[in-house]
Design an enzyme around this catalytic site. Structure first.
Site, PDB file in Angstrom:
ATOM      1  N   ASP A  14       0.821  -1.223   0.000  1.00  0.00           N
ATOM      2  CA  ASP A  14       0.000   0.000   0.000  1.00  0.00           C
ATOM      3  C   ASP A  14       0.849   1.264   0.000  1.00  0.00           C
ATOM      4  O   ASP A  14       0.416   2.311   0.485  1.00  0.00           O
ATOM      5  CB  ASP A  14      -0.963   0.029   1.203  1.00  0.00           C
ATOM      6  CG  ASP A  14      -1.787  -1.228   1.315  1.00  0.00           C
ATOM      7  OD1 ASP A  14      -2.382  -1.629   0.306  1.00  0.00           O
ATOM      8  OD2 ASP A  14      -1.840  -1.825   2.411  1.00  0.00           O
TER       9      ASP A  14
ATOM     10  N   LYS B 219       2.628   2.095  -5.085  1.00  0.00           N
ATOM     11  CA  LYS B 219       3.385   1.562  -6.223  1.00  0.00           C
ATOM     12  C   LYS B 219       2.688   1.825  -7.548  1.00  0.00           C
ATOM     13  O   LYS B 219       3.342   2.073  -8.569  1.00  0.00           O
ATOM     14  CB  LYS B 219       3.588   0.049  -6.052  1.00  0.00           C
ATOM     15  CG  LYS B 219       4.522  -0.328  -4.914  1.00  0.00           C
ATOM     16  CD  LYS B 219       4.731  -1.826  -4.837  1.00  0.00           C
ATOM     17  CE  LYS B 219       3.477  -2.588  -4.470  1.00  0.00           C
ATOM     18  NZ  LYS B 219       2.962  -2.274  -3.128  1.00  0.00           N
TER      19      LYS B 219
ATOM     20  N   ASN C  32      -4.681 -10.237  -4.887  1.00  0.00           N
ATOM     21  CA  ASN C  32      -4.807  -9.640  -3.555  1.00  0.00           C
ATOM     22  C   ASN C  32      -4.126  -8.284  -3.506  1.00  0.00           C
ATOM     23  O   ASN C  32      -4.354  -7.499  -2.588  1.00  0.00           O
ATOM     24  CB  ASN C  32      -4.216 -10.565  -2.484  1.00  0.00           C
ATOM     25  CG  ASN C  32      -2.786 -10.992  -2.791  1.00  0.00           C
ATOM     26  OD1 ASN C  32      -2.326 -10.911  -3.919  1.00  0.00           O
ATOM     27  ND2 ASN C  32      -2.084 -11.467  -1.785  1.00  0.00           N
TER      28      ASN C  32
ATOM     29  N   GLY D 162      -3.584  -4.476  -4.827  1.00  0.00           N
ATOM     30  CA  GLY D 162      -4.446  -3.462  -5.423  1.00  0.00           C
ATOM     31  C   GLY D 162      -3.679  -2.195  -5.699  1.00  0.00           C
ATOM     32  O   GLY D 162      -3.048  -1.639  -4.805  1.00  0.00           O
TER      33      GLY D 162
ATOM     34  N   ARG E 180       3.746 -29.247  -6.904  1.00  0.00           N
ATOM     35  CA  ARG E 180       3.798 -29.819  -8.256  1.00  0.00           C
ATOM     36  C   ARG E 180       2.459 -30.416  -8.700  1.00  0.00           C
ATOM     37  O   ARG E 180       2.409 -31.428  -9.393  1.00  0.00           O
ATOM     38  CB  ARG E 180       4.916 -30.868  -8.353  1.00  0.00           C
ATOM     39  CG  ARG E 180       6.310 -30.277  -8.207  1.00  0.00           C
ATOM     40  CD  ARG E 180       7.352 -31.326  -7.967  1.00  0.00           C
ATOM     41  NE  ARG E 180       7.170 -31.968  -6.671  1.00  0.00           N
ATOM     42  CZ  ARG E 180       7.997 -32.899  -6.192  1.00  0.00           C
ATOM     43  NH1 ARG E 180       9.027 -33.315  -6.907  1.00  0.00           N
ATOM     44  NH2 ARG E 180       7.770 -33.440  -5.015  1.00  0.00           N
TER      45      ARG E 180
ATOM     46  N   GLN F 225       2.392  -6.164  -3.210  1.00  0.00           N
ATOM     47  CA  GLN F 225       2.584  -6.211  -1.757  1.00  0.00           C
ATOM     48  C   GLN F 225       3.827  -5.417  -1.340  1.00  0.00           C
ATOM     49  O   GLN F 225       4.178  -4.453  -1.990  1.00  0.00           O
ATOM     50  CB  GLN F 225       2.649  -7.662  -1.247  1.00  0.00           C
ATOM     51  CG  GLN F 225       1.337  -8.406  -1.268  1.00  0.00           C
ATOM     52  CD  GLN F 225       1.152  -9.211  -2.526  1.00  0.00           C
ATOM     53  OE1 GLN F 225       2.074  -9.729  -3.108  1.00  0.00           O
ATOM     54  NE2 GLN F 225      -0.088  -9.330  -2.950  1.00  0.00           N
TER      55      GLN F 225
ATOM     56  N   THR G  82      -8.013  -3.450  -2.476  1.00  0.00           N
ATOM     57  CA  THR G  82      -8.589  -4.759  -2.771  1.00  0.00           C
ATOM     58  C   THR G  82      -9.695  -5.125  -1.802  1.00  0.00           C
ATOM     59  O   THR G  82     -10.762  -5.590  -2.198  1.00  0.00           O
ATOM     60  CB  THR G  82      -7.483  -5.833  -2.734  1.00  0.00           C
ATOM     61  OG1 THR G  82      -6.512  -5.507  -3.717  1.00  0.00           O
ATOM     62  CG2 THR G  82      -8.055  -7.215  -3.016  1.00  0.00           C
ATOM     63  N   THR G  83      -9.451  -4.935  -0.495  1.00  0.00           N
ATOM     64  CA  THR G  83     -10.374  -5.441   0.525  1.00  0.00           C
ATOM     65  C   THR G  83     -11.272  -4.371   1.136  1.00  0.00           C
ATOM     66  O   THR G  83     -12.298  -4.706   1.704  1.00  0.00           O
ATOM     67  CB  THR G  83      -9.571  -6.088   1.669  1.00  0.00           C
ATOM     68  OG1 THR G  83      -8.752  -5.080   2.292  1.00  0.00           O
ATOM     69  CG2 THR G  83      -8.671  -7.199   1.148  1.00  0.00           C
TER      70      THR G  83
END
Length: 430
Positions: free
Chosen positions: A13, A16, A38, A40, A144, A224, A300-301
């Site tokens: 946050d 960026k 996730n 934003g 995998r 992030q 995002t949230t």
């Protein structure tokens, strides 16, 4: 030609999106190299607001190639919706402007269900996940058993991959009391979405290396923040991928020698969303003031962000682990009007002074910040585009930050608007 990696240097946050968009004017290629939706990024361009989660920030500029690298975990249904949203805002998205690495793992609906199911049943300590399936998708990648973009092109491979995946997931779901997954229903969803994703699929590693050889400028966009890194963050309250700058190479298939400049995005104070340690967190009027003035709610949230004073000790750590060459200091204007400002210069751990945050969780919890105070300023810094526009105490604050984190300021952002930026050092300079 210089290639630049942009990483968040705090808990995310940091702003960026605006900085990447500002830099993307000078780049030929903009690539996301880790994380999921996730993340934003909010961009404000000529008064129009774009909220991006999976798409690289460069998509809002014409004439750029935007790339989703293999280090990302991709929710194809979310991506299709996001493409539709930005198209409605007048942004052109096509296979000529957007490329997805063929070896990118997919986030499936079952990943989000598992994510939320675990968090709801965690009786010890919640991680603070967004519940969007990012963690479980990365688990399947490492285990995998992931379904990757390329698998969508061959039905026989897809059936085999789903069968292998469900052996693991149905066992997990039984333990959580969740309904078993219907393989045919999941296959039907994947077959339906495949034609909307496959046109963007490409051997990104090959394209990236060709672009580099051709002298194109590449901007690597992280999501992030470094303090959420799976290895170097405040574990276990972290994201599920490596966030630091070294991931730009492995997350796109280009060698580390391609990285010429690492730009760390840093907020002029500190925020965090969700659970986990936060030494400089404020629970008083100053904290509320920072949150209100900074509009501190997650893109995002929508969750309210925790706010605190600038932590130079933590930032010095992230500058080291990411090899940061310069920082972009954002939201300086939020500090306007504070009579006194505080900067954390270290921690007190049971009477011992530390200049870094220890790794052990119990020690992190016992660390109390050691502050240095500085006088604030009353004049506005909002919209400043040169040093001459800044109050003297604001300049002193920035210079002291540089000294404490042992890293220079390359850019200074004074509002969400793209052009309200003071350029000190051009990261793309050859």
């Amino acid at each position: 030609m210089a290639n630049v990696v942009v990483v968040g240097a705090q808990w995310g946050d940091e702003g960026k999106g605006k900085i990447v968009d500002w830099l993307s004017e000078r780049a030929d290629v903009v690539v996301r190299f880790q994380g999921g939706h996730n993340a934003g990024h909010t961009l404000v361009i000529d008064g129009k607001v774009y909220k991006l989660h999976a798409l690289p920030s460069g998509v809002v500029r014409g004439g750029k190639l935007s790339v989703i690298g293999n280090g990302v975990v991709l929710d194809p249904w979310h991506l299709v919706k996001e493409i539709e949203t930005v198209r409605e805002q007048g942004v052109e998205i096509s296979p000529e402007t957007l490329m997805i690495a063929e070896n990118t793992p997919l986030i499936l609906p079952i990943h989000g269900e598992l994510d939320r199911g675990r968090e709801n049943q965690n009786s010890v300590a919640k991680i603070g996940t967004t519940g969007r399936g990012i963690g479980p998708a990365y688990e399947d990648k490492v285990g995998r058993r992931a379904i990757r973009v390329a698998d969508l092109a061959d039905d026989a491979t897809l059936v085999t991959r789903v069968d292998r995946l469900l052996v693991h997931h149905n066992a997990l779901r039984a333990g959580l009391g969740l309904e078993q997954i219907d393989a045919e229903a999941l296959l039907a969803q994947l077959r339906e979405i495949a034609p909307q994703i496959l046109p963007y699929a490409a051997p990104v590693w090959k394209v990236m290396n060709e672009k580099r050889k051709a002298g194109k400028r590449i901007l690597f966009e992280g999501a992030q923040g470094a303090l959420l890194d799976i290895d170097f963050g405040t574990y276990p309250f972290v994201t599920s991928s490596n966030v630091i700058a070294g991931q730009a190479a492995t997350g796109t298939g280009i060698g580390p020698g391609a990285i010429d400049f690492v730009l760390g995005i840093v907020k002029a104070y500190t925020t965090r969303v969700g659970e986990g340690p936060f030494p400089t967190e404020l629970h008083d009027e100053d904290g509320e003031r920072l949150g209100t003035r900074g509009h501190e709610f997650g893109t995002t949230t929508g969750r309210k962000r925790r706010c605190g004073w600038f932590d130079a000790a933590l930032l010095r750590q992230t500058c080291a682990t990411s090899g940061v060459n310069g920082i972009a200091l954002t939201k300086l204007d939020v500090l306007d009007g504070f009579e006194t400002l505080k900067i954390c210069v270290g921690y007190d751990l049971d009477g011992q002074r530390l200049d870094y945050l220890p790794t052990a969780a119990d020690q992190q919890a016992r660390c109390t910040p050691i502050y240095e105070e500085m006088p604030g300023w009353s004049d506005s810094t909002e919209g400043a585009r040169s040093w001459a526009d800044l109050p003297a105490n604001a300049i002193k604050y920035v210079r002291r930050v540089e000294e404490l984190i042992e890293c220079p300021v390359a850019l200074l952002s004074t509002s969400p608007e793209r052009e309200d930026t003071i350029l000190v050092t051009d990261p793309f300079a050859d």
